[in-house]
Design an enzyme around this catalytic site. Sequence first.
Site, PDB file in Angstrom:
ATOM      1  N   LYS A 109     -90.126 -15.055  13.469  1.00 15.08           N
ATOM      2  CA  LYS A 109     -90.520 -14.566  14.798  1.00 15.08           C
ATOM      3  C   LYS A 109     -91.560 -15.508  15.428  1.00 15.08           C
ATOM      4  O   LYS A 109     -91.437 -15.894  16.589  1.00 15.08           O
ATOM      5  CB  LYS A 109     -91.094 -13.151  14.714  1.00 15.08           C
ATOM      6  N   ARG A 150     -93.382  -1.246  16.611  1.00 20.46           N
ATOM      7  CA  ARG A 150     -92.735  -1.076  15.300  1.00 20.46           C
ATOM      8  C   ARG A 150     -92.517   0.378  14.945  1.00 20.46           C
ATOM      9  O   ARG A 150     -92.009   0.663  13.863  1.00 20.46           O
ATOM     10  CB  ARG A 150     -93.594  -1.706  14.202  1.00 20.46           C
ATOM     11  N   ARG A 194     -96.268 -20.911   3.549  1.00 17.21           N
ATOM     12  CA  ARG A 194     -96.752 -20.815   4.939  1.00 17.21           C
ATOM     13  C   ARG A 194     -98.269 -20.964   5.026  1.00 17.21           C
ATOM     14  O   ARG A 194     -99.015 -20.416   4.228  1.00 17.21           O
ATOM     15  CB  ARG A 194     -96.344 -19.465   5.534  1.00 17.21           C
ATOM     16  N   ARG A 217    -102.413 -16.482   4.584  1.00 21.85           N
ATOM     17  CA  ARG A 217    -102.543 -15.069   4.931  1.00 21.85           C
ATOM     18  C   ARG A 217    -102.666 -14.249   3.653  1.00 21.85           C
ATOM     19  O   ARG A 217    -101.900 -14.461   2.714  1.00 21.85           O
ATOM     20  CB  ARG A 217    -101.306 -14.612   5.726  1.00 21.85           C
ATOM     21  N   ARG A 231     -93.970  -5.030   2.820  1.00 21.69           N
ATOM     22  CA  ARG A 231     -93.700  -5.344   4.232  1.00 21.69           C
ATOM     23  C   ARG A 231     -92.204  -5.301   4.512  1.00 21.69           C
ATOM     24  O   ARG A 231     -91.769  -4.841   5.553  1.00 21.69           O
ATOM     25  CB  ARG A 231     -94.255  -6.741   4.570  1.00 21.69           C
TER      26      ARG A 231
HETATM   27  P1  AP5 Z   1     -92.730 -17.158  10.677  1.00 21.25           P
HETATM   28  O1  AP5 Z   1     -92.287 -17.722  11.969  1.00 21.25           O
HETATM   29  O2  AP5 Z   1     -94.201 -17.165  10.383  1.00 21.25           O
HETATM   30  O3  AP5 Z   1     -92.122 -15.686  10.435  1.00 21.25           O
HETATM   31  P2  AP5 Z   1     -92.483 -14.305  11.087  1.00 21.25           P
HETATM   32  O4  AP5 Z   1     -91.196 -13.614  11.360  1.00 21.25           O
HETATM   33  O5  AP5 Z   1     -93.435 -14.447  12.222  1.00 21.25           O
HETATM   34  O6  AP5 Z   1     -93.137 -13.597   9.828  1.00 21.25           O
HETATM   35  P3  AP5 Z   1     -94.397 -12.727   9.719  1.00 21.25           P
HETATM   36  O7  AP5 Z   1     -94.771 -12.729   8.253  1.00 21.25           O
HETATM   37  O8  AP5 Z   1     -95.465 -13.137  10.682  1.00 21.25           O
HETATM   38  O9  AP5 Z   1     -93.848 -11.315  10.119  1.00 21.25           O
HETATM   39  P4  AP5 Z   1     -94.484  -9.971   9.784  1.00 21.25           P
HETATM   40  O10 AP5 Z   1     -93.709  -9.069  10.644  1.00 21.25           O
HETATM   41  O11 AP5 Z   1     -94.532  -9.632   8.345  1.00 21.25           O
HETATM   42  O12 AP5 Z   1     -95.996 -10.181  10.120  1.00 21.25           O
HETATM   43  P5  AP5 Z   1     -96.895  -9.785  11.376  1.00 21.25           P
HETATM   44  O13 AP5 Z   1     -97.919 -10.820  11.524  1.00 21.25           O
HETATM   45  O14 AP5 Z   1     -96.080  -9.432  12.540  1.00 21.25           O
HETATM   46  O15 AP5 Z   1     -91.930 -17.946   9.564  1.00 21.25           O
HETATM   47  C1  AP5 Z   1     -92.242 -17.757   8.220  1.00 21.25           C
HETATM   48  C2  AP5 Z   1     -92.404 -19.109   7.526  1.00 21.25           C
HETATM   49  O16 AP5 Z   1     -91.142 -19.737   7.488  1.00 21.25           O
HETATM   50  C3  AP5 Z   1     -93.335 -20.087   8.241  1.00 21.25           C
HETATM   51  O17 AP5 Z   1     -94.066 -20.781   7.279  1.00 21.25           O
HETATM   52  C4  AP5 Z   1     -92.368 -21.034   8.969  1.00 21.25           C
HETATM   53  O18 AP5 Z   1     -92.930 -22.329   9.153  1.00 21.25           O
HETATM   54  C5  AP5 Z   1     -91.217 -21.053   7.980  1.00 21.25           C
HETATM   55  N1  AP5 Z   1     -89.938 -21.389   8.552  1.00 21.25           N
HETATM   56  C6  AP5 Z   1     -89.425 -20.988   9.730  1.00 21.25           C
HETATM   57  N2  AP5 Z   1     -88.192 -21.489   9.880  1.00 21.25           N
HETATM   58  C7  AP5 Z   1     -87.930 -22.207   8.742  1.00 21.25           C
HETATM   59  C8  AP5 Z   1     -86.818 -22.959   8.279  1.00 21.25           C
HETATM   60  N3  AP5 Z   1     -85.744 -23.100   9.042  1.00 21.25           N
HETATM   61  N4  AP5 Z   1     -86.886 -23.531   7.067  1.00 21.25           N
HETATM   62  C9  AP5 Z   1     -87.995 -23.413   6.303  1.00 21.25           C
HETATM   63  N5  AP5 Z   1     -89.077 -22.736   6.702  1.00 21.25           N
HETATM   64  C10 AP5 Z   1     -89.030 -22.142   7.906  1.00 21.25           C
HETATM   65  O19 AP5 Z   1     -97.569  -8.451  10.854  1.00 21.25           O
HETATM   66  C11 AP5 Z   1     -98.488  -8.503   9.767  1.00 21.25           C
HETATM   67  C12 AP5 Z   1     -99.065  -7.102   9.522  1.00 21.25           C
HETATM   68  O20 AP5 Z   1     -99.765  -6.634  10.698  1.00 21.25           O
HETATM   69  C13 AP5 Z   1     -98.057  -6.002   9.248  1.00 21.25           C
HETATM   70  O21 AP5 Z   1     -97.705  -5.957   7.881  1.00 21.25           O
HETATM   71  C14 AP5 Z   1     -98.864  -4.771   9.671  1.00 21.25           C
HETATM   72  O22 AP5 Z   1     -99.806  -4.422   8.708  1.00 21.25           O
HETATM   73  C15 AP5 Z   1     -99.607  -5.253  10.902  1.00 21.25           C
HETATM   74  N6  AP5 Z   1     -98.874  -5.024  12.166  1.00 21.25           N
HETATM   75  C16 AP5 Z   1     -98.320  -5.979  12.964  1.00 21.25           C
HETATM   76  N7  AP5 Z   1     -97.732  -5.423  14.034  1.00 21.25           N
HETATM   77  C17 AP5 Z   1     -97.899  -4.076  13.903  1.00 21.25           C
HETATM   78  C18 AP5 Z   1     -97.499  -2.948  14.691  1.00 21.25           C
HETATM   79  N8  AP5 Z   1     -96.807  -3.104  15.827  1.00 21.25           N
HETATM   80  N9  AP5 Z   1     -97.831  -1.706  14.261  1.00 21.25           N
HETATM   81  C19 AP5 Z   1     -98.545  -1.539  13.128  1.00 21.25           C
HETATM   82  N10 AP5 Z   1     -98.947  -2.551  12.322  1.00 21.25           N
HETATM   83  C20 AP5 Z   1     -98.631  -3.810  12.717  1.00 21.25           C
HETATM   84 MG    MG Z   2     -95.467 -13.909  12.594  1.00 13.21          MG
END
Ligand code: AP5
Ligand code: MG
Length: 322
Positions: free
Chosen positions: A54, A128, A167, A200, A211
């Site tokens: 994402k 979410r 990452r 992270r 997650r």
């Molecule tokens: P990346 O782009 O970082 O993936 P992402 O989908 O953004 O993954 P996240 O871990 O950020 O998603 P998440 O939903 O768990 O976390 P969030 O921060 O939203 O890509 C991942 C890796 O892959 C990177 O290193 C990238 O470089 C690599 N990559 C990409 N493409 C590649 C390829 N082709 N080949 C190799 N590598 C590649 O949420 C975190 C926490 O926040 C949640 O657990 C929750 O506690 C809280 N939270 C967030 N939003 C809410 C909400 N709305 N309500 C309640 N709690 C919330």
């Molecule tokens: Mg992210």
Amino acid sequence: MFLTRRHIFSAVRKATTTTMTHLNPCQKALFHDCPVNELQPLRLLLLGSPGSGKGTQSNRLQKNFGVAHLSSGDLLRRNINQKTTAGLRASDYMAKGQLVPDELMLSLIDDELTLMGNPNWLLDGFPRTILQAKALDSRLQKLTQPLNLVINLEVPEDVILERIMDRWVHIPSGRVYNLSYNPPRVPNTDDVTGEPLSKRPDDNPEVFRVRMQQYKDMCAPILDHYSSIAVTLRGNTSDEIYPQIEREIVNRLGLLPGVLSVPSTTSMAAAAVSRHKREQQQRQTTLGEKQHHQRKRQEKRSPLNAATMSDNHTESAAAGGP
Ligand code: AP5
Ligand code: MG
């Protein structure tokens, strides 16, 4: 007035946030091979499992479409980093991979939505829960800016865990790096600010599992809630998925990838650039042919004037003139 492809193209670039009432559907269809709806601002929700890309896709969309990017995870991490009251409350939940309470998330997001200042935006990871989705819908309804596209990224689970272990993130901006896929230019340093990168705390196999389960539980109800505007895109890599995202945006909203002078990594933008160049070459060829015929006609009438005219053309061309 007869509109050439060039006219239409520049009109779209100028009018990315307004409806193109002056073009009929046939004229608009000249931009790309897809059917085109009325041009709309981009108001996108990006969903997907942890590590599905994402953040990575959001960075590309920001570069190519000039959209504002609001990531709920980045927002929470910034608050934790700055030790705000909200950040202190959120950190325990996040460290365990659990969702933070709805009211906490909503209060943080509400301020950000108000400050957005760009009619084209994308939300990454919010909403979410159904409660968050309903609260967001009514907020956007008041702003007369409802969501118009929901994209869910689906990447196989075994591919993702490895990525997450590799990452590194720049917390203030949310920029993401991966040691093998997109490493920083200088190790452990953000490319733009030169500031240090961090790991992270929720990027470890145990928390990842929580997650992932949490994503599986929330995904179906949210997709159902937005069923009329939602689409799931699948692939193993972000490079495979990105062109599909662009195609959805072009198809459904009539938007083209933004500034063409910037070298683009995307097939759609690359196609638009080469089309633009082709048209430029055609115009130059037509102009050259016209001048050639003009000279020939002039030679027949008055050879001396024709020679002068030819000299003027050479000087004008050397000066970069028409
Ligand atoms: P990346 O782009 O970082 O993936 P992402 O989908 O953004 O993954 P996240 O871990 O950020 O998603 P998440 O939903 O768990 O976390 P969030 O921060 O939203 O890509 C991942 C890796 O892959 C990177 O290193 C990238 O470089 C690599 N990559 C990409 N493409 C590649 C390829 N082709 N080949 C190799 N590598 C590649 O949420 C975190 C926490 O926040 C949640 O657990 C929750 O506690 C809280 N939270 C967030 N939003 C809410 C909400 N709305 N309500 C309640 N709690 C919330
Ligand atoms: Mg992210």
